[in-house]
Scaffold this motif. Sequence first.
Motif, mmCIF file in Angstrom:
data_model
loop_
_atom_site.group_PDB
_atom_site.id
_atom_site.type_symbol
_atom_site.label_atom_id
_atom_site.label_comp_id
_atom_site.label_asym_id
_atom_site.label_seq_id
_atom_site.Cartn_x
_atom_site.Cartn_y
_atom_site.Cartn_z
ATOM 1 N N PHE A 1 0.833 -1.211 0.000
ATOM 2 C CA PHE A 1 0.000 0.000 0.000
ATOM 3 C C PHE A 1 0.863 1.253 0.000
ATOM 4 C CE2 PHE A 1 -2.476 3.189 2.500
ATOM 5 C CZ PHE A 1 -3.459 3.419 1.549
ATOM 6 N N VAL A 2 1.900 1.269 0.841
ATOM 7 C CA VAL A 2 2.800 2.424 0.894
ATOM 8 C C VAL A 2 3.508 2.618 -0.443
ATOM 9 C CG1 VAL A 2 4.926 3.319 1.931
ATOM 10 C CG2 VAL A 2 3.135 2.375 3.383
ATOM 11 N N ALA A 3 3.961 1.513 -1.045
ATOM 12 C CA ALA A 3 4.633 1.603 -2.341
ATOM 13 C C ALA A 3 3.714 2.209 -3.400
ATOM 14 C CB ALA A 3 5.109 0.219 -2.779
ATOM 15 N N ALA A 4 2.442 1.829 -3.363
ATOM 16 C CA ALA A 4 1.473 2.380 -4.313
ATOM 17 C C ALA A 4 1.267 3.871 -4.082
ATOM 18 C CB ALA A 4 0.148 1.632 -4.200
ATOM 19 N N MET A 5 1.193 4.277 -2.817
ATOM 20 C CA MET A 5 1.005 5.681 -2.500
ATOM 21 C C MET A 5 2.231 6.514 -2.866
ATOM 22 S SD MET A 5 -2.089 6.092 -1.396
ATOM 23 C CE MET A 5 -2.426 4.909 -2.715
ATOM 24 N N VAL A 6 3.424 5.959 -2.627
ATOM 25 C CA VAL A 6 4.653 6.663 -2.995
ATOM 26 C C VAL A 6 4.726 6.855 -4.507
ATOM 27 C CG1 VAL A 6 7.177 6.447 -3.109
ATOM 28 C CG2 VAL A 6 5.985 5.974 -0.971
ATOM 29 N N THR A 7 4.385 5.822 -5.247
ATOM 30 C CA THR A 7 4.392 5.911 -6.707
ATOM 31 C C THR A 7 3.395 6.951 -7.194
ATOM 32 O OG1 THR A 7 5.003 3.574 -6.880
ATOM 33 C CG2 THR A 7 4.077 4.621 -8.843
ATOM 34 N N LEU B 1 9.875 17.302 1.331
ATOM 35 C CA LEU B 1 8.944 16.523 2.142
ATOM 36 C C LEU B 1 8.076 15.647 1.250
ATOM 37 C CD1 LEU B 1 8.154 16.211 5.169
ATOM 38 C CD2 LEU B 1 6.179 17.649 4.652
ATOM 39 N N THR B 2 8.256 14.338 1.383
ATOM 40 C CA THR B 2 7.479 13.361 0.621
ATOM 41 C C THR B 2 7.107 12.205 1.538
ATOM 42 O OG1 THR B 2 9.432 12.106 -0.057
ATOM 43 C CG2 THR B 2 8.750 13.927 -1.490
ATOM 44 N N LEU B 3 6.225 11.352 1.050
ATOM 45 C CA LEU B 3 5.845 10.177 1.835
ATOM 46 C C LEU B 3 7.068 9.339 2.187
ATOM 47 C CD1 LEU B 3 2.645 9.026 -0.097
ATOM 48 C CD2 LEU B 3 2.739 10.264 2.076
ATOM 49 N N LEU B 4 7.997 9.224 1.262
ATOM 50 C CA LEU B 4 9.179 8.406 1.508
ATOM 51 C C LEU B 4 10.038 8.979 2.630
ATOM 52 C CD1 LEU B 4 10.355 5.793 0.421
ATOM 53 C CD2 LEU B 4 11.734 7.153 -1.172
ATOM 54 N N SER B 5 10.048 10.298 2.772
ATOM 55 C CA SER B 5 10.865 10.908 3.830
ATOM 56 C C SER B 5 10.329 10.585 5.218
ATOM 57 C CB SER B 5 10.938 12.428 3.633
ATOM 58 O OG SER B 5 9.674 13.039 3.826
ATOM 59 N N SER B 6 9.074 10.138 5.306
ATOM 60 C CA SER B 6 8.517 9.787 6.619
ATOM 61 C C SER B 6 9.240 8.603 7.231
ATOM 62 C CB SER B 6 7.024 9.473 6.495
ATOM 63 O OG SER B 6 6.807 8.247 5.812
ATOM 64 N N PHE B 7 9.916 7.807 6.397
ATOM 65 C CA PHE B 7 10.599 6.615 6.890
ATOM 66 C C PHE B 7 12.052 6.879 7.277
ATOM 67 C CE2 PHE B 7 7.134 5.103 4.219
ATOM 68 C CZ PHE B 7 6.496 4.248 5.106
ATOM 69 N N ARG B 8 12.460 8.137 7.220
ATOM 70 C CA ARG B 8 13.795 8.485 7.711
ATOM 71 C C ARG B 8 13.764 8.470 9.241
ATOM 72 N NH1 ARG B 8 17.534 12.594 4.493
ATOM 73 N NH2 ARG B 8 16.995 12.054 2.355
ATOM 74 N N LEU B 9 14.256 7.408 9.820
ATOM 75 C CA LEU B 9 14.268 7.262 11.269
ATOM 76 C C LEU B 9 15.686 6.947 11.737
ATOM 77 C CD1 LEU B 9 11.050 5.088 11.678
ATOM 78 C CD2 LEU B 9 11.253 7.568 11.978
ATOM 79 N N GLY B 10 16.040 7.447 12.919
ATOM 80 C CA GLY B 10 17.356 7.191 13.462
ATOM 81 C C GLY B 10 17.562 5.727 13.818
ATOM 82 N N TRP B 11 18.815 5.307 13.822
ATOM 83 C CA TRP B 11 19.140 3.923 14.161
ATOM 84 C C TRP B 11 19.473 3.767 15.637
ATOM 85 C CZ3 TRP B 11 23.259 2.954 9.722
ATOM 86 C CH2 TRP B 11 22.635 3.127 8.482
ATOM 87 N N THR B 12 19.442 4.848 16.396
ATOM 88 C CA THR B 12 19.944 4.828 17.776
ATOM 89 C C THR B 12 18.842 5.086 18.800
ATOM 90 O OG1 THR B 12 20.567 7.172 17.531
ATOM 91 C CG2 THR B 12 22.279 5.527 17.093
ATOM 92 N N SER B 13 17.619 4.697 18.483
ATOM 93 C CA SER B 13 16.494 4.990 19.382
ATOM 94 C C SER B 13 16.628 4.292 20.730
ATOM 95 C CB SER B 13 15.169 4.603 18.724
ATOM 96 O OG SER B 13 15.155 3.223 18.398
ATOM 97 N N LEU B 14 17.271 3.136 20.745
ATOM 98 C CA LEU B 14 17.477 2.448 22.025
ATOM 99 C C LEU B 14 18.359 3.294 22.946
ATOM 100 C CD1 LEU B 14 17.072 -0.154 23.713
ATOM 101 C CD2 LEU B 14 19.230 -0.977 22.727
ATOM 102 N N ILE B 15 19.403 3.898 22.385
ATOM 103 C CA ILE B 15 20.337 4.711 23.173
ATOM 104 C C ILE B 15 19.694 6.025 23.593
ATOM 105 C CG2 ILE B 15 22.571 5.890 23.119
ATOM 106 C CD1 ILE B 15 23.451 3.820 21.032
#
Length: 267
Positions: free
Chosen positions: A11-17, A116-130
Amino acid sequence: MMGKSPLWLAFVAAMVTTEVLFRLRLGRGYDRRTALTSLALVLGGIPFAALNGVIIAAIYSWVWSLAPLRFPLDDWRTWAVGFLLVEFAYYWFHRTSHQVRWFWASHSVHHSAEQLTLLSSFRLGWTSLISAGWLFYAPLVLAGFDPWLILGLLVFNLRFQTFLHTELIGRLGPLEWIFNTPSHHRLHHACNAAYIDRNYGGVLIVFDRMFGTLAVERQDEVVRYGLAHREATSNPLKIVVREWLFMARDLLASRGRNVGRILFGPP
């Protein structure tokens, strides 16, 4: 916590496209380098997300074992109250992530895109545990809300926000009073002085109204995206670690002075 079911990904891939096609048709362009960097951040973050998820789930399970009472999952009131409490906790987590350097070191990754795009919403840090944003939800588990309820509501929160990261949807009238919308969230990603550090809500915008952090789009202020005091880069590893490296540099230069301010002061 984002949820990776095949149906959701399709669904996300379809929306991004769809968004790509509409942006190109409207002449707004689609920055391929920004998109590729976002994808690299997603792929590189998978093992970290898996490890973080296992450890955080174990911590919540331990906290759950200490809860003096437990609200039933088969009661709609548990879900209704849980939803509001998760939204409240998310607001303060999100606000703290902008106002405390330790938390910003992870969260800055999400604000690094200059388009700002739908794909940019998935930019998340890798250090959330820390960075320990998960601490904001632990009191809800201790108060008697099942960890799976909390995690489920957070997944819903984050999936909802995926579709706030777009310039193709305008103002939504009366919905703007209660819900977070693309209009509200565009300003959250702005680096303009007029908009910066506003609109922290997840699904709801009501806590921004209550605590004075709401901003609305202005005709005389065009939104600019990205990080206000950092150069743009397409290097995903640099995006992930640079705030931590800057913090470490400042700690070394301080020679043991002002440690608290360096770690927990404003970014």
